[in-house]
Design a protein around this motif. Structure first.
Motif, PDB file in Angstrom:
ATOM      1  N   TYR A 139     -84.242 -14.711 -10.731  1.00 39.54           N
ATOM      2  CA  TYR A 139     -83.411 -15.664 -10.003  1.00 39.54           C
ATOM      3  C   TYR A 139     -83.984 -15.961  -8.630  1.00 39.54           C
ATOM      4  O   TYR A 139     -83.796 -17.059  -8.099  1.00 39.54           O
ATOM      5  N   VAL A 140     -84.683 -15.002  -8.050  1.00 38.82           N
ATOM      6  CA  VAL A 140     -85.406 -15.268  -6.810  1.00 38.82           C
ATOM      7  C   VAL A 140     -86.482 -16.316  -7.060  1.00 38.82           C
ATOM      8  O   VAL A 140     -86.618 -17.296  -6.316  1.00 38.82           O
ATOM      9  N   GLU A 141     -87.242 -16.140  -8.117  1.00 39.99           N
ATOM     10  CA  GLU A 141     -88.272 -17.124  -8.467  1.00 39.99           C
ATOM     11  C   GLU A 141     -87.649 -18.483  -8.748  1.00 39.99           C
ATOM     12  O   GLU A 141     -88.189 -19.525  -8.349  1.00 39.99           O
ATOM     13  N   GLY A 142     -86.503 -18.478  -9.420  1.00 37.49           N
ATOM     14  CA  GLY A 142     -85.824 -19.746  -9.702  1.00 37.49           C
ATOM     15  C   GLY A 142     -85.395 -20.471  -8.449  1.00 37.49           C
ATOM     16  O   GLY A 142     -85.518 -21.700  -8.348  1.00 37.49           O
ATOM     17  N   GLN A 143     -84.867 -19.732  -7.466  1.00 34.02           N
ATOM     18  CA  GLN A 143     -84.497 -20.344  -6.192  1.00 34.02           C
ATOM     19  C   GLN A 143     -85.718 -20.912  -5.487  1.00 34.02           C
ATOM     20  O   GLN A 143     -85.683 -22.028  -4.939  1.00 34.02           O
ATOM     21  N   MET A 144     -86.806 -20.165  -5.499  1.00 36.72           N
ATOM     22  CA  MET A 144     -88.032 -20.619  -4.851  1.00 36.72           C
ATOM     23  C   MET A 144     -88.568 -21.879  -5.531  1.00 36.72           C
ATOM     24  O   MET A 144     -88.962 -22.855  -4.867  1.00 36.72           O
ATOM     25  N   GLN A 145     -88.581 -21.884  -6.842  1.00 36.67           N
ATOM     26  CA  GLN A 145     -89.084 -23.041  -7.579  1.00 36.67           C
ATOM     27  C   GLN A 145     -88.171 -24.250  -7.406  1.00 36.67           C
ATOM     28  O   GLN A 145     -88.645 -25.384  -7.254  1.00 36.67           O
ATOM     29  N   ALA A 182    -100.303 -13.698   1.471  1.00 37.78           N
ATOM     30  CA  ALA A 182    -100.140 -13.794   0.020  1.00 37.78           C
ATOM     31  C   ALA A 182    -100.628 -15.142  -0.492  1.00 37.78           C
ATOM     32  O   ALA A 182    -101.237 -15.231  -1.571  1.00 37.78           O
ATOM     33  N   THR A 183    -100.376 -16.200   0.274  1.00 46.60           N
ATOM     34  CA  THR A 183    -100.861 -17.531  -0.111  1.00 46.60           C
ATOM     35  C   THR A 183    -102.383 -17.572  -0.086  1.00 46.60           C
ATOM     36  O   THR A 183    -103.021 -18.092  -1.014  1.00 46.60           O
ATOM     37  N   LYS A 184    -102.964 -17.012   0.954  1.00 44.38           N
ATOM     38  CA  LYS A 184    -104.426 -17.026   1.067  1.00 44.38           C
ATOM     39  C   LYS A 184    -105.082 -16.209  -0.044  1.00 44.38           C
ATOM     40  O   LYS A 184    -106.161 -16.578  -0.550  1.00 44.38           O
ATOM     41  N   ASN A 185    -104.445 -15.128  -0.460  1.00 43.91           N
ATOM     42  CA  ASN A 185    -105.008 -14.266  -1.494  1.00 43.91           C
ATOM     43  C   ASN A 185    -104.689 -14.734  -2.909  1.00 43.91           C
ATOM     44  O   ASN A 185    -105.154 -14.124  -3.873  1.00 43.91           O
ATOM     45  N   SER A 186    -103.892 -15.783  -3.042  1.00 43.17           N
ATOM     46  CA  SER A 186    -103.456 -16.235  -4.363  1.00 43.17           C
ATOM     47  C   SER A 186    -104.619 -16.804  -5.161  1.00 43.17           C
ATOM     48  O   SER A 186    -105.611 -17.298  -4.606  1.00 43.17           O
ATOM     49  N   ARG A 232    -100.925 -28.929  -8.879  1.00 52.01           N
ATOM     50  CA  ARG A 232    -100.635 -27.497  -8.852  1.00 52.01           C
ATOM     51  C   ARG A 232     -99.838 -27.198  -7.591  1.00 52.01           C
ATOM     52  O   ARG A 232    -100.047 -27.834  -6.557  1.00 52.01           O
ATOM     53  N   CYS A 233     -98.930 -26.226  -7.687  1.00 50.48           N
ATOM     54  CA  CYS A 233     -98.102 -25.890  -6.524  1.00 50.48           C
ATOM     55  C   CYS A 233     -97.761 -24.408  -6.554  1.00 50.48           C
ATOM     56  O   CYS A 233     -97.387 -23.867  -7.598  1.00 50.48           O
ATOM     57  N   THR A 234     -97.891 -23.765  -5.405  1.00 46.86           N
ATOM     58  CA  THR A 234     -97.542 -22.359  -5.251  1.00 46.86           C
ATOM     59  C   THR A 234     -96.639 -22.201  -4.041  1.00 46.86           C
ATOM     60  O   THR A 234     -96.890 -22.795  -2.993  1.00 46.86           O
ATOM     61  N   ILE A 235     -95.580 -21.419  -4.201  1.00 49.04           N
ATOM     62  CA  ILE A 235     -94.689 -21.114  -3.089  1.00 49.04           C
ATOM     63  C   ILE A 235     -94.646 -19.602  -2.912  1.00 49.04           C
ATOM     64  O   ILE A 235     -94.430 -18.857  -3.865  1.00 49.04           O
ATOM     65  N   ALA A 236     -94.901 -19.138  -1.702  1.00 50.07           N
ATOM     66  CA  ALA A 236     -94.793 -17.721  -1.356  1.00 50.07           C
ATOM     67  C   ALA A 236     -93.646 -17.560  -0.373  1.00 50.07           C
ATOM     68  O   ALA A 236     -93.545 -18.323   0.591  1.00 50.07           O
ATOM     69  N   GLU A 255     -95.738 -22.053  -9.168  1.00 51.49           N
ATOM     70  CA  GLU A 255     -96.030 -20.625  -9.144  1.00 51.49           C
ATOM     71  C   GLU A 255     -95.302 -19.988  -7.957  1.00 51.49           C
ATOM     72  O   GLU A 255     -95.440 -20.438  -6.819  1.00 51.49           O
ATOM     73  N   ALA A 256     -94.536 -18.939  -8.233  1.00 47.38           N
ATOM     74  CA  ALA A 256     -93.733 -18.279  -7.198  1.00 47.38           C
ATOM     75  C   ALA A 256     -94.310 -16.903  -6.888  1.00 47.38           C
ATOM     76  O   ALA A 256     -94.480 -16.076  -7.786  1.00 47.38           O
ATOM     77  N   LEU A 257     -94.601 -16.664  -5.617  1.00 41.02           N
ATOM     78  CA  LEU A 257     -95.104 -15.379  -5.150  1.00 41.02           C
ATOM     79  C   LEU A 257     -94.024 -14.726  -4.292  1.00 41.02           C
ATOM     80  O   LEU A 257     -93.746 -15.171  -3.180  1.00 41.02           O
ATOM     81  N   ILE A 258     -93.393 -13.681  -4.827  1.00 43.96           N
ATOM     82  CA  ILE A 258     -92.348 -12.990  -4.081  1.00 43.96           C
ATOM     83  C   ILE A 258     -92.989 -11.965  -3.156  1.00 43.96           C
ATOM     84  O   ILE A 258     -93.716 -11.080  -3.600  1.00 43.96           O
ATOM     85  N   VAL A 259     -92.730 -12.134  -1.875  1.00 48.43           N
ATOM     86  CA  VAL A 259     -93.165 -11.165  -0.866  1.00 48.43           C
ATOM     87  C   VAL A 259     -91.938 -10.348  -0.473  1.00 48.43           C
ATOM     88  O   VAL A 259     -90.863 -10.912  -0.273  1.00 48.43           O
ATOM     89  N   GLU A 260     -92.079  -9.033  -0.374  1.00 42.32           N
ATOM     90  CA  GLU A 260     -90.940  -8.185  -0.037  1.00 42.32           C
ATOM     91  C   GLU A 260     -91.228  -7.367   1.222  1.00 42.32           C
ATOM     92  O   GLU A 260     -91.916  -6.348   1.174  1.00 42.32           O
ATOM     93  N   VAL A 261     -90.728  -7.875   2.331  1.00 39.65           N
ATOM     94  CA  VAL A 261     -90.734  -7.133   3.593  1.00 39.65           C
ATOM     95  C   VAL A 261     -89.264  -6.850   3.894  1.00 39.65           C
ATOM     96  O   VAL A 261     -88.553  -7.720   4.405  1.00 39.65           O
TER      97      VAL A 261
END
Length: 765
Positions: free
Chosen positions: A645-651, A432-436, A630-634, A694-700
C-alpha cells in the motif's frame, strides 16, 4: 516489541503484505458507496447552478417548480442562516463559515460558472431535474476575472466587497485575500556571492483531483431536531462540524455515517451537498439524497489553484545554493483559501539556502473555490524551484542528483519555517534514486531525455481515537473514525496484530460513525498511519495491559510478573502453564469481564516526508506529444507498515503528478464558462499513457513515532511536474515553464526555438 526507531527492528506482521480486509466486498460490489444508500420514502435532490461566472442575482422565482407534480420543496440561499465572517481552524485547514455557506448556496451574487443557486427535492431524479428547468433566475451579468494577474490589477472588478488591501489603506477594495512573506538572511548579499543567477516566470493551470466517485449525501432530519448524514467523505467529523456551522445546529445534533469512498485526494475534506440534504429533509420530513454528475464535480467542487510565479535562484560555481527570491500568486477561486502558504513553506525546504525571501499572494477569481489536492501547493512551488535547480546544476557542470545531495537538508538543518529538522531522509531518498537501476541505465535514442526532481511535504499529526476489543475466541476488532482511502484498515489491523501477537486475519478493522468513536480528524495530511496508527498502537497496548492483569489474576501473580512474547503469556512458578491470547480470552468472563483497549492522541512528532522522481520521456517534435518511457519514485516512508500500500500511494501520487504535468487543465472561455467539464475533454492519464511506475521505499524511521511511521500519501505528487519539464529539456533543449506541457503548448515552444535556429542556419549559408 523491539524498538521501532532502530535500524533493524524485529516485526512479525509489520512489513508483510497481507490481503486487505475490505478487498472482497469491493471487488464483488458488496461494499456500499454513498450513492448506494436508499431509505423508505426517500426523495431525490438536484441543484440549480449558475451559467455565469460573475453575476448579481436580481430575483429567483420557483413557484412553477413547486407546482410540478412530485416536487416537495425548493430551497435557496435565503433558507440558510446568515453567518458572521469568522475564520476557524477545522482539522487541517482554516474555514470561514460565511464563505463556506455562500459557496454551498449563492446569496446576492454568483461567483463562478456552476455556483449553486437553488436545490429541489422530488420523488425521483427526473422530476427533480425537470423542476430545475422551471426555476426562473434573473441575473445581472458582471465582468468576470479569471486569472490572478487580472484580479490583482487595481482596476479589476471586485468579487468580495469586504476584502480590503491593508497595504494601501482600509478603504481600498481588492481581490488579494492574503499576503505572506517568508525571509531569512541577506538576499542582496546572497545574490552578490552567486556565480550563476537564473530567473524565470512560471504559470500553472487549475487542475482537479480526478476522483472516480462523485460527491453525494443523504440527509435524514428527525422530529427531535437531530440529523443523520450518510456521505462519501475523507472526514466524518469535519462534515459534522462544518454542517453544524452552516445549518446553525449543535454538533451533537448531527451524526455522520461514512460510506466507502471512491477517491478524494483532498477534494472530499469539505462539504457541498450535506447541508442541502439535511435542509431539504427538514422541510419535507423525508430522507433526501443528492448525487453530483461528473460535470457538476468539475464545475462546482474544489480543484487546486492555477498560479503565476516568478523565481530567482543563485549558486556558486562549485554548486552551493546561496539565494532564492520567489513571488507566488495563487488562484483561490471565488473565496479565499488557496494553498499558496504551503507552497511558500515547502518550495525550498529540501535545501539549505542561507538567504531567501518568498512573497505569497492568495487571490480570489471567478472560478470554483479551491480545495486540497495531495500536498496542497507543494507541487506548484516545486515546479519552479526544481526546474531552476536543474538549470543551475547544468551551469555548474554537476550531476543533477549530486547537486541536490550537495545542498540537501539533513538532521539539524533549519526549516523554511519552524524548528530545525530532526532525523529525516532526504539524502537517503536522493541516494536511492542515484543508485537505482533506472538511473544507472543508459537512455538512448533521438528526442529522449531523463529528468530528475525532488520534493518535500510536512505531513500532519492532529487528533485520532481508537478502540481495540478482545473477543472471547481470542480474536480482536479495531475501531477507528478514519475513512479508509489507501488501505488504512489493513494497516490498523496489522498494528493491532503486532502488539497482541495475533495473526492479521484474527483482527477485524472497522470504520465507524461520529457517535461511536472519539473525535478523529480528516483522512488527509498523510496522517492516518501516523496518528490513527499511534492511537491504535496505544489502544492495543491498553488491551494487552488488561490481558496481563487477567493472566496475573488467573495465576495469582502480580501483573509485573507476567511476561508476554509472540502471543503467549507466561510467568515463573510451579504448575503455571503458558497461555496464548486465545486461551486467556476464553477465561475473560471468569477473570473480570470484557476487555476493551482505548486511546486518543493529538499526535506530535510528525515526520516530514521527502521524495525524488526520475522520468524518461520521448518527445515527438512534429506534434509536441510527450511519451513517458520510464518513471521511478523514491520516498522516505519512515516505516512501511504494509509495503504494497505504500508502493500504491507512491505510484498513485506520481501518476497524478505526471497527468498534471502533461495534460490536465481547466479550460475557460472569455466569459468564464468551463469548456471541458467531462472526462473526455478533461484529459487525465490512463494506463495507455503511463509506464509501470517503479517505487523505491526508503525507510529512515521517524524517531518520534513508536513504529517509526512518517506517512506516505502526499509527497510523491510533488516532484513529477518538474521532473517531466527537466526531461523534456534534456530531450529537445526546450525549457518549459508553463503547465500543462500539452502537445499544443509544447509544439509552440518547439517552433519558437526552431525559427531562430533556422534563421542562424540560413545566415551561415
Amino acid at each position: 516489541m523491539a524498538d521501532a526507531t532502530t535500524e533493524s527492528p524485529v516485526f512479525k506482521v509489520i512489513g508483510t503484505r497481507p490481503l486487505r480486509h475490505d478487498g472482497f466486498d469491493k471487488v464483488t460490489g458488496r461494499a456500499k458507496y454513498g450513492a448506494d444508500y436508499a431509505f423508505p420514502g426517500m426523495l431525490h435532490g438536484k441543484v440549480l447552478r449558475s451559467p455565469h461566472a460573475h453575476a448579481r442575482i436580481k430575483s429567483i422565482n420557483f413557484e412553477k417548480a413547486l407546482e410540478l407534480p412530485g416536487v416537495f420543496s425548493v430551497i435557496t440561499g435565503a433558507d440558510l442562516p446568515d453567518l458572521a465572517s469568522k475564520t476557524e481552524q477545522v482539522g487541517e485547514g482554516a474555514v470561514n463559515a460565511r464563505y463556506l455557506s455562500m459557496n454551498i448556496l449563492a446569496r446576492d451574487k454568483v461567483l463562478y460558472d456552476g455556483h449553486a443557486v437553488a436545490a429541489v427535492a422530488a420523488t425521483d431524479r427526473h422530476t427533480a431535474h425537470e423542476a430545475l428547468r422551471l426555476i426562473e433566475v434573473e441575473y445581472e451579468v458582471l465582468p468576470a476575472v479569471l486569472r490572478v494577474d487580472e484580479a490583482m490589477n487595481p482596476d479589476a472588478p471586485i468579487l468580495l466587497p469586504e476584502l480590503r488591501n491593508k497595504e494601501e489603506g482600509p478603504d481600498k477594495q481588492t481581490n488579494i485575500a492574503n499576503h505572506l512573506q517568508l525571509s531569512r538572511g541577506n538576499l542582496d548579499e546572497g545574490f552578490k556571492s552567486a556565480d550563476y543567477v537564473i530567473e524565470r516566470e512560471f504559470n500553472t493551470a487549475m487542475v482537479h483531483q480526478g476522483y472516480v466517485e462523485p460527491h453525494n449525501a443523504v440527509g435524514i432530519y428527525s422530529a427531535n431536531g437531530s440529523a443523520t448524514i450518510y456521505c462519501s467523505t475523507q472526514g466524518i467529523f469535519v462534515v459534522r462540524s462544518l454542517s453544524a456551522q452552516v445549518l446553525w445546529m449543535s454538533e451533537g445534533q448531527i451524526k455522520v455515517v461514512p460510506a466507502e469512498i471512491g477517491g478524494g485526494f483532498g477534494g472530499k475534506t469539505t462539504i457541498y451537498l450535506e447541508p442541502l440534504a439535511v435542509l431539504l429533509s427538514k422541510k419535507t420530513g423525508k430522507p433526501v439524497k443528492l448525487v453530483m454528475t461528473r460535470a457538476e464535480v468539475l464545475r462546482a467542487t474544489g480543484p487546486t489553484s492555477g498560479s503565476k510565479m516568478r523565481c530567482k535562484m543563485g549558486a556558486t560555481k562549485d554548486g552551493k545554493l546561496v539565494a532564492c527570491e520567489a513571488w507566488l500568486a495563487f488562484e483561490a477561486g471565488a473565496f479565499p483559501g488557496s494553498p499558496v502558504t504551503a507552497a511558500a513553506m515547502t518550495m525550498i525546504s529540501s535545501y539549505t539556502i542561507p538567504n531567501f525571501r518568498i512573497d505569497a499572494y492568495d487571490v480570489v477569481v471567478n472560478r470554483p473555490k479551491t480545495a486540497a489536492y495531495r500536498a496542497p501547493g507543494a507541487p506548484i512551488g516545486a515546479f519552479a524551484t526544481e526546474t531552476i535547480i536543474d538549470e543551475l546544476a547544468e551551469k555548474c557542470g554537476i550531476d543533477p542528483i549530486d547537486f541536490r545531495l550537495m545542498n540537501g537538508v539533513t538532521e539539524r538543518s533549519p526549516q523554511t519555517v519552524g524548528p530545525a529538522f530532526k532525523r529525516i531522509g532526504f539524502i537517503e531518498t536522493c541516494q536511492a534514486t542515484k543508485n537505482s537501476s533506472h538511473y544507472q541505465s543508459k537512455l538512448q535514442g533521438a528526442n529522449r531525455g531523463r529528468g530528475v526532481a525532488a520534493g518535500f511535504w510536512f505531513n500532519a499529526g492532529l487528533q485520532s481515537s481508537a478502540i481495540v476489543n478482545i473477543h472471547t475466541d481470542g480474536t480482536a476488532s479495531v475501531v477507528t473514525g478514519s475513512v479508509d482511502i489507501g488501505g488504512s484498515r489493513a494497516s490498523m489491523a496489522m498494528i493491532t496484530a503486532e502488539v497482541l501477537g495475533l495473526s492479521v486475519n484474527d483482527v477485524r478493522p472497522l470504520v465507524t460513525d461520529t457517535d461511536s468513536i472519539g473525535h478523529t480528524d480528516v483522512t488527509g495530511g498523510s496522517r492516518i498511519t501516523l496518528a490513527t496508527g499511534m492511537a491504535v498502537f496505544q489502544a492495543a497496548e491498553d488491551a494487552l495491559r488488561q490481558l496481563k492483569e487477567r493472566a496475573a489474576r488467573f495465576w495469582e501473580k502480580k501483573p509485573e510478573e507476567v511476561e508476554f512474547h509472540s502471543g503467549v503469556f507466561s510467568a515463573q512458578g510451579e504448575g503455571i502453564t503458558p497461555l496464548t491470547v486465545k486461551q486467556l480470552a476464553s477465561r475473560l468472563a471468569r477473570t473480570g469481564g470484557p476487555i476493551t483497549g482505548r486511546a486518543t492522541v493529538n499526535a506530535r512528532g510528525v515526520g516530514p516526508a521527502f521524495a525524488a522522481c526520475l522520468v524518461d520521456v520521448e518527445v515527438d517534435r512534429d506534434t509536441g506529444k510527450v511519451q513517458v518511457l520510464r518513471c521511478t519514485i523514491a520516498q522516505d516512508a519512515g516505516r512501511a507498515i504494509h509495503p504494497s500500500y505504500v508502493e500504491g500511494q507512491m505510484q498513485g501520487g506520481t501518476a497524478q503528478g505526471l497527468g498534471w504535468a502533461l495534460n490536465e487543465e481547466y479550460v475557460y472561455d472569455n466569459r468564464g464558462t468551463l469548456r471541458n467539464f467531462g472526462l473526455l475533454d478533461y484529459r487525465m492519464p490512463t494506463c495507455l499513457d503511463l509506464p509501470l511506475i517503479e517505487a523505491l521505499i526508503v525507510e529512515v524511521p521517524n524517531p518520534d513515532h513508536p513504529l517509526g511511521v512518517r506517512g506516505v500519501g502526499e509527497v510523491s505528487i510533488v516532484p513529477p511536474l518538474a521532473a517531466v519539464a527537466n526531461a523534456i529539456y534534456q530531450a529537445i533543449g526546450v525549457r518549459m515553464t508553463e503547465l500543462p506541457m500539452s502537445p499544443p503548448r509544447l509544439l509552440r515552444e518547439i517552433l519558437r526555438h526552431r525559427i531562430p535556429e533556422e534563421s542562424q542556419a540560413a545566415a551561415a549559408d
